[in-house]
Scaffold this motif. Structure first.
Motif, PDB file in Angstrom:
ATOM      1  N   PRO A 244       0.823  -1.226   0.000  1.00  0.00           N
ATOM      2  CA  PRO A 244       0.000   0.000   0.000  1.00  0.00           C
ATOM      3  C   PRO A 244       0.852   1.270   0.000  1.00  0.00           C
ATOM      4  N   LEU A 245       1.973   1.227   0.726  1.00  0.00           N
ATOM      5  CA  LEU A 245       2.862   2.396   0.783  1.00  0.00           C
ATOM      6  C   LEU A 245       3.487   2.665  -0.585  1.00  0.00           C
ATOM      7  N   ILE A 246       4.005   1.618  -1.220  1.00  0.00           N
ATOM      8  CA  ILE A 246       4.696   1.790  -2.502  1.00  0.00           C
ATOM      9  C   ILE A 246       3.698   2.212  -3.587  1.00  0.00           C
TER      10      ILE A 246
ATOM     11  N   ASP B  68      -4.261   6.378  11.028  1.00  0.00           N
ATOM     12  CA  ASP B  68      -4.760   5.032  10.685  1.00  0.00           C
ATOM     13  C   ASP B  68      -6.034   5.135   9.859  1.00  0.00           C
ATOM     14  N   ALA B  69      -6.909   6.068  10.253  1.00  0.00           N
ATOM     15  CA  ALA B  69      -8.153   6.280   9.497  1.00  0.00           C
ATOM     16  C   ALA B  69      -7.825   6.763   8.089  1.00  0.00           C
ATOM     17  N   LEU B  70      -6.811   7.624   7.991  1.00  0.00           N
ATOM     18  CA  LEU B  70      -6.404   8.132   6.675  1.00  0.00           C
ATOM     19  C   LEU B  70      -5.879   6.996   5.797  1.00  0.00           C
ATOM     20  N   ALA B  71      -5.049   6.121   6.387  1.00  0.00           N
ATOM     21  CA  ALA B  71      -4.518   4.982   5.622  1.00  0.00           C
ATOM     22  C   ALA B  71      -5.670   4.132   5.087  1.00  0.00           C
ATOM     23  N   ALA B  72      -6.684   3.916   5.931  1.00  0.00           N
ATOM     24  CA  ALA B  72      -7.832   3.099   5.515  1.00  0.00           C
ATOM     25  C   ALA B  72      -8.594   3.781   4.381  1.00  0.00           C
ATOM     26  N   VAL B  73      -8.757   5.114   4.475  1.00  0.00           N
ATOM     27  CA  VAL B  73      -9.470   5.854   3.427  1.00  0.00           C
ATOM     28  C   VAL B  73      -8.690   5.800   2.113  1.00  0.00           C
ATOM     29  N   LEU B  74      -7.373   6.004   2.193  1.00  0.00           N
ATOM     30  CA  LEU B  74      -6.555   5.969   0.975  1.00  0.00           C
ATOM     31  C   LEU B  74      -6.649   4.597   0.307  1.00  0.00           C
ATOM     32  N   ASP B  75      -6.643   3.547   1.118  1.00  0.00           N
ATOM     33  CA  ASP B  75      -6.730   2.189   0.558  1.00  0.00           C
ATOM     34  C   ASP B  75      -8.077   1.948  -0.113  1.00  0.00           C
ATOM     35  N   LEU B  76      -9.133   2.614   0.388  1.00  0.00           N
ATOM     36  CA  LEU B  76     -10.460   2.438  -0.211  1.00  0.00           C
ATOM     37  C   LEU B  76     -10.620   3.262  -1.489  1.00  0.00           C
ATOM     38  N   VAL B  77     -10.130   4.504  -1.443  1.00  0.00           N
ATOM     39  CA  VAL B  77     -10.328   5.404  -2.580  1.00  0.00           C
ATOM     40  C   VAL B  77      -9.461   4.994  -3.766  1.00  0.00           C
TER      41      VAL B  77
ATOM     42  N   PRO C 115      -7.451   1.755  -4.236  1.00  0.00           N
ATOM     43  CA  PRO C 115      -6.929   0.481  -3.745  1.00  0.00           C
ATOM     44  C   PRO C 115      -5.793  -0.067  -4.613  1.00  0.00           C
ATOM     45  N   VAL C 116      -4.918  -0.814  -3.978  1.00  0.00           N
ATOM     46  CA  VAL C 116      -3.851  -1.490  -4.722  1.00  0.00           C
ATOM     47  C   VAL C 116      -4.505  -2.554  -5.601  1.00  0.00           C
ATOM     48  N   PRO C 117      -4.239  -2.554  -6.910  1.00  0.00           N
ATOM     49  CA  PRO C 117      -4.825  -3.616  -7.749  1.00  0.00           C
ATOM     50  C   PRO C 117      -4.429  -4.992  -7.220  1.00  0.00           C
ATOM     51  N   PRO C 118      -5.407  -5.909  -7.077  1.00  0.00           N
ATOM     52  CA  PRO C 118      -5.118  -7.191  -6.428  1.00  0.00           C
ATOM     53  C   PRO C 118      -4.001  -7.990  -7.106  1.00  0.00           C
ATOM     54  N   HIS C 119      -3.855  -7.826  -8.434  1.00  0.00           N
ATOM     55  CA  HIS C 119      -2.850  -8.655  -9.117  1.00  0.00           C
ATOM     56  C   HIS C 119      -1.422  -8.238  -8.752  1.00  0.00           C
ATOM     57  N   LEU C 120      -1.260  -7.057  -8.145  1.00  0.00           N
ATOM     58  CA  LEU C 120       0.102  -6.581  -7.871  1.00  0.00           C
ATOM     59  C   LEU C 120       0.836  -7.419  -6.836  1.00  0.00           C
TER      60      LEU C 120
END
Lengths: 182, 147
Positions: A30-32, B9-18, B20-25
């Protein structure tokens, strides 16, 4: 595996432990990803930068001098590569001039945010300066990074990082609260 | 401090939702064993020196790598989305050398001619690495970079 330090994971990965390698990737992806997207790269280019970062790590695993600073090493590597890709892609002409433009930044896709607090947090974050967003993104995703590492990666004087971080958080909090009253 | 951490922590969760890292990565990030080749240093890269936003001559990038007693000049053309064309020059040339381009799931090799020239085409866009193989000398490798 989750409770192991980065230094332990690097030591195990050096011995060929695949679980340790996967944990390193899982912990830092997630960071990268966020670092690559912060360089305003499209999804496909950000994915290439992520993949290149892992390939570079596999290549350098035995040569990393300070495994405890793994997160900083990964962020620095990804930022350098993202900035190069940004320059290369910036020089290319768009393939389809009439196609829908791809947003330079992830748009405020608020539909995915379940609650009001998350929406306010996202709006407040999106309105911050680039510097504040860079700092907060990094400390949010990688709490283990020291001020020295964050400052080095972002090219800021370490002496001002603490106060800038506090100011950015204060602005973020104030704007979140302001959103309530709108 | 705890309130700050909760907000982050809430910000990290929001960034991951808005965004998200593509699952195939995660799956694409398998461990690739390091090469035995000696690493070359990147000496120049036009992607670092050319001003941003200025269109070069058709998506051309030039890089120079150096290793012990050897220089490799690389010119990469990405004129279309169909692929990358690599031409290059090794000096000094060593008879019987080959150059090998590697990407995460493939490889392509070409001979280096007696003057030191080589040509690899097409290569995919994305992460690439070049390895110079010489009959009596150690292999030399560039680092990974995205093209």
């Amino acid at each position: 595996m989750r409770e192991l330090t980065n230094a332990h994971l690097v030591a195990m990965a050096r011995l060929g432990d695949e679980g340790a390698w996967r944990e390193i990737v899982q912990r830092h992806l997630p960071l990268i990803w966020s670092v690559a997207r912060a360089a305003r790269l499209r999804e496909a280019d950000a994915a290439d930068v992520c993949q290149c970062t892992w390939l570079a790590l596999a290549e350098h695993l035995h040569r990393i001098r300070e495994p405890a600073r793994l997160s900083g090493w990964l962020v620095t590597t990804a930022r350098h590569e993202a900035s190069r890709v940004r320059k290369i892609r910036g020089r290319e002409l768009p393939v389809d001039l009439w196609g829908p433009p791809e947003p330079a930044l992830p748009g405020p896709e608020e539909g995915v945010l379940a609650d009001d607090r998350a929406v306010r947090l996202w709006r407040a974050f999106a309105g911050l300066t680039d510097q504040c967003r860079d700092i907060l993104r990094m400390v949010a995703h990688a709490p283990e990074l020291s001020y020295q590492e964050v400052a080095r990666v972002l090219g800021m004087p370490v002496g001002s990082l603490g106060s800038t971080r506090s100011r950015c958080l204060a602005v973020l909090r104030r704007r979140m609260d302001a959103e309530v009253r709108v | 401090m705890t309130a700050d951490r909760d907000l982050l922590d809430a910000l990290a969760a929001v960034l991951d939702l808005v965004d998200p890292v593509p699952p195939h990565l995660a799956e694409a990030a398998g461990f690739h064993p390091p090469t035995d080749a000696a690493p070359m240093d990147l000496l120049t890269d036009s992607a670092l020196t050319a001003p941003a936003g200025v269109r070069g001559d058709g998506g051309t990038r030039t890089l120079r790598f150096t290793g012990p007693g050897t220089t490799v000049d690389l010119r990469l053309d990405t004129a279309t989305r169909l692929g990358v064309r690599a031409i290059g020059l090794v000096h000094p040339a060593v008879d019987g050398s080959t150059i090998r381009a590697t990407w995460p799931d493939g490889v392509r090799s070409a001979p280096v001619d007696p003057i030191g020239r080589f040509h690899l085409d097409p290569l995919p866009t994305g992460p690439l690495r070049f390895v110079l193989r010489r009959p009596t000398l150690p292999d030399l490798s560039t680092g990974w970079f995205v093209q």
